[in-house]
Design an enzyme around this catalytic site. Structure first.
Site, PDB file in Angstrom:
ATOM      1  N   HIS A  95       0.903  -1.085  -0.108  1.00 40.50           N
ATOM      2  CA  HIS A  95      -0.057   0.052  -0.067  1.00 40.50           C
ATOM      3  C   HIS A  95       0.850   1.244  -0.007  1.00 40.50           C
ATOM      4  O   HIS A  95       0.831   2.161  -0.831  1.00 40.50           O
ATOM      5  CB  HIS A  95      -0.927   0.107   1.187  1.00 40.50           C
ATOM      6  CG  HIS A  95      -1.882   1.102   1.353  1.00 40.50           C
ATOM      7  ND1 HIS A  95      -3.160   1.210   0.856  1.00 40.50           N
ATOM      8  CD2 HIS A  95      -1.409   2.452   1.729  1.00 40.50           C
ATOM      9  CE1 HIS A  95      -3.822   2.284   1.210  1.00 40.50           C
ATOM     10  NE2 HIS A  95      -2.781   3.183   1.704  1.00 40.50           N
ATOM     11  N   GLU A  96       1.865   1.476   0.976  1.00 31.70           N
ATOM     12  CA  GLU A  96       2.623   2.615   0.920  1.00 31.70           C
ATOM     13  C   GLU A  96       3.627   2.570   0.011  1.00 31.70           C
ATOM     14  O   GLU A  96       3.915   3.699  -0.617  1.00 31.70           O
ATOM     15  CB  GLU A  96       3.271   2.484   2.499  1.00 31.70           C
ATOM     16  CG  GLU A  96       2.474   2.567   3.684  1.00 31.70           C
ATOM     17  CD  GLU A  96       1.494   3.467   3.545  1.00 31.70           C
ATOM     18  OE1 GLU A  96       1.491   4.575   2.792  1.00 31.70           O
ATOM     19  OE2 GLU A  96       0.557   3.401   4.334  1.00 31.70           O
ATOM     20  N   HIS A 132       1.737   4.549  -2.943  1.00 30.61           N
ATOM     21  CA  HIS A 132       1.826   5.732  -2.642  1.00 30.61           C
ATOM     22  C   HIS A 132       3.219   6.354  -3.364  1.00 30.61           C
ATOM     23  O   HIS A 132       3.222   7.505  -3.801  1.00 30.61           O
ATOM     24  CB  HIS A 132       1.624   6.394  -1.302  1.00 30.61           C
ATOM     25  CG  HIS A 132       0.262   6.288  -0.773  1.00 30.61           C
ATOM     26  ND1 HIS A 132      -0.844   7.127  -1.361  1.00 30.61           N
ATOM     27  CD2 HIS A 132      -0.243   5.761   0.489  1.00 30.61           C
ATOM     28  CE1 HIS A 132      -1.920   6.858  -0.454  1.00 30.61           C
ATOM     29  NE2 HIS A 132      -1.559   6.068   0.358  1.00 30.61           N
ATOM     30  N   HIS A 141       3.212   6.703  -6.894  1.00 27.41           N
ATOM     31  CA  HIS A 141       2.631   7.812  -7.309  1.00 27.41           C
ATOM     32  C   HIS A 141       3.650   8.947  -7.545  1.00 27.41           C
ATOM     33  O   HIS A 141       3.598   9.765  -8.452  1.00 27.41           O
ATOM     34  CB  HIS A 141       1.401   7.804  -6.814  1.00 27.41           C
ATOM     35  CG  HIS A 141       0.444   8.785  -7.196  1.00 27.41           C
ATOM     36  ND1 HIS A 141      -0.765   9.412  -6.856  1.00 27.41           N
ATOM     37  CD2 HIS A 141       0.201   9.319  -8.793  1.00 27.41           C
ATOM     38  CE1 HIS A 141      -1.712   9.805  -7.593  1.00 27.41           C
ATOM     39  NE2 HIS A 141      -0.876   9.651  -8.730  1.00 27.41           N
TER      40      HIS A 141
END
Length: 656
Positions: A444-445, A448, A451
């Site tokens: 998940h991190e 980020h 991105h």
């Protein structure tokens, strides 16, 4: 090419920050009162100043979260008013606003920067009378200070509690690695120490056999920082006042001006639709859990502090599986190297471990190289700080530092980011082994981080995560985490930490089978948080009204009523100190995009379709905030995302 991470002389940091801000004031004043009228003359140098300030202040902000100490706190708290005052001054600079508002530029990125800047000025009160501007400035400062105090209270309360267990039978069934982390020697006696830090707290709540101890931990966790109740009242009152000064009915209405969702009704209807779709299945899941607890231990009154424990036991019986079976196969170092290998193959990049200054010896740093047919180019740097420590805030997050852009002198800059988690710490005697949930968190991190790191916009204000609407910023993170359940992905790094045997196929099947165990209950829990947050910002709630609102929402979303002492809101740092006010719905809103994209990119044999990965990188990750996310999504797949994909992802039997 990259900044080195260090802070010299914390005691003088606020003084040096003030000097930097004063120098920037002079530069901004010069631009404002010059004859400059073009984008390159005005907004390019202003974005350079944004980057300069980020490079200077982010290390202190980061240290406050990962290496908290009295000197760091003092420097950080002394800096917040300086920054708040500076940003308020700029945001209410009428002459600068007029200059920016008049700028015309045909370049799409530049045009988006202008549009966002004009909106930001208006939402900051640039058109208000002087007295109201001053009041907004005071509100901004107060909110900044209150948010930091809220966070610090929570950290202090988390660190203040410990549960010492003497009898070995009260820790039977706890995974060996968690038990080793809890084991201490005191006055020649072996004890087991559990705290409110998540790895320790979850270990006992999930596996601890003593119900009394589980309740003590749960009670301590859900009653942390009672002084935050008063801060919540102050924060809510200030946000309501801020919104009304700016002409909005409430703070939720104000917050949606920079979001993908169009209006308040759309958000509430979306969340209530998820409640409607999930409740029937959630009730079945809870009934099954109650039946199991009664059958197993004769428990007639299943409570909130029993849920994780009996859920884990039920999962083990139902699927012949628990996370202790997989944990030995997920050595932290191997998981990280496997993740980097996956990202490398999917997105045509290379990671190279490098040495550079860090805040803790266990931090790992990698430089990122873009690869094409003819050459490779250094494009970014990523820091991983993955283990829990006393001086570190709980949870997991990505923090951006440097941004990819081209400055006013034509010089390109590369991006850097920090990925922070709180996994079980390693020691000379015990490696850090990850639960599968930890792997999901890391993916998940990393989503980020990609991105931000893969951003290719030349304008800083829309590059990476900058300029991305808050309610879609979770899309890339949720998208990547979905692949953490796929067999082809997990096989790349699942090896027993002692024997090096690959993780058996039957365990990989179990991970996939159990992915949606109690999924409907999980959805209701997240929607509960989201509805509470959003409704809390639709009108002013004070004192007991806050708890009453939460209780009203729980009447529909919490099928198992929590104890009356539960004060979840006192620890809801996402909305009171983390920027998610009236925005927690974003997790589910963005998940419609991430689920839809996941099924578009899923390859059963390799985990991820490489051609689709290329399109995802080109159309979504590299574009940052250059265009609205729904536009980028349509350019990539030629259609809108479908809510049915989210229901399919969770295998909810909705009847629709």
């Amino acid at each position: 090419m990259f900044q080195n991470f260090h802070i010299d002389h914390l005691e003088s940091f606020p003084i040096r920050l003030q000097e930097l801000l004063d120098a920037q004031r002079t530069k901004i004043d010069s631009i404002t009162h010059s004859d400059a009228l073009t984008y390159d003359e005005v907004l390019k140098p202003l974005q350079d100043l944004d980057e300069q300030l980020s490079l200077f202040f982010t290390p202190l902000s980061h240290l406050n979260s990962v290496k908290n100490s009295q000197p760091v706190q003092q420097a950080y708290e002394a800096s917040l008013p300086l920054l708040s005052k500076f940003h308020s001054e700029i945001a209410q600079n009428e002459a600068l606003f007029a200059k920016i508002e008049s700028i015309k530029n045909d370049d799409p990125e530049a045009a988006m920067v202008v549009k966002n800047e004009v909106r930001s000025f208006i939402l900051s009160g640039v058109k208000l009378p002087h007295a109201q501007k001053k009041r907004l400035e005071e509100i901004s400062l107060d909110l900044s200070t209150l948010g930091n105090t809220f966070s610090q209270n929570l950290l202090d309360a988390t660190n203040a509690f410990e549960l010492l267990i003497e009898d070995a039978k009260d820790v039977e069934g706890i995974p060996p690695s968690d038990l080793a982390a809890a084991r201490i020697e005191k006055e020649g006696e072996i004890l087991y120490r559990f705290t409110l830090k998540l790895p320790s707290y979850l270990a006992y709540m999930t596996y601890g056999p003593n119900r009394e101890f589980r309740e003590r931990l749960y009670h301590a966790y859900t009653t942390r920082a009672p002084q935050n109740g008063e801060l919540i009242d102050q924060i809510l009152a200030l946000k309501e006042e801020e919104a009304k000064l700016l002409g909005f009915e409430n703070y939720a209405h104000y917050a949606l001006q920079t979001r993908d969702a169009e209006n308040e009704n759309d958000v509430i209807e979306f969340l209530e639709k998820l409640v409607e779709l999930s409740t029937e299945q959630a009730a079945q899941e809870l009934f099954e859990l109650r039946e199991f607890a009664q059958k197993s231990d004769g428990l007639e009154d299943l409570a909130s502090f029993d849920v994780a424990y009996y859920s884990e036991k039920l999962k083990k019986e139902k699927f012949d599986f628990d996370e202790m079976m997989t944990k030995p196969y997920f050595l932290q170092d191997k998981v990280l190297s496997g993740l980097l290998e996956i990202v490398s193959k999917l997105f045509f990049v290379r990671f190279e471990a490098v040495e550079a200054p860090v805040w803790n010896e266990k931090v790992k740093i990698f430089d990122i190289y873009d690869i094409d047919d003819t050459h490779e180019q250094l494009s970014g740097r990523i820091y991983f700080d993955l283990e829990a420590r006393d001086e570190k805030q709980g949870g997991a997050w990505m923090h951006d530092w440097e941004t990819h852009f081209v400055d006013s002198h034509g010089t390109p800059h590369a991006a850097t980011a920090f990925v922070v988690c709180n996994f079980s710490p390693s020691s000379p005697d015990n490696p850090s082994l990850l639960r599968h949930d930890d792997i999901v968190t890391l993916f998940h991190e990393m989503g980020h981080a990609l991105h931000h790191l893969f951003g290719k916009c030349k304008e800083r204000s829309v590059s990476g995560i900058n300029g991305v609407a808050w309610d879609v910023v979770e899309f890339p993170s949720q998208f990547l985490e979905n692949f953490a359940y796929e067999r082809a992905i997990l096989k790349r790094f699942g090896f027993h930490y002692e024997t090096q045997e690959p993780i058996p196929d039957r365990l990989l099947e179990k991970i996939k089978e159990t992915k949606n165990f109690q999924a409907a209950l999980g959805i209701l829990r997240q929607v509960e948080f989201a509805l509470f947050d959003f409704k809390l910002h639709q009108k002013l709630y004070q004192g007991e009204e806050v708890q009453t609102l939460l209780d009203t929402i729980r009447a529909k979303t919490s099928l198992l009523k929590p104890p009356s002492y539960n004060r979840f809101q006192h620890g809801f740092s996402h909305i009171f100190s983390g920027g998610y006010a009236a925005g927690y719905y974003s997790y589910k809103w963005a998940e419609v995009l991430s689920a839809d994209a996941f099924f578009a990119c899923l390859d059963e044999h390799h985990g991820f379709d490489t051609d689709m990965a290329k399109g995802y990188k080109t159309h979504i990750l590299s574009q940052g905030g250059a265009k609205p996310m729904h536009t980028l999504y349509h350019e990539w797949l030629g259609r809108k995302a479908d809510l049915k994909s989210l229901i399919k992802l969770y295998e909810i039997q909705s009847g629709d």
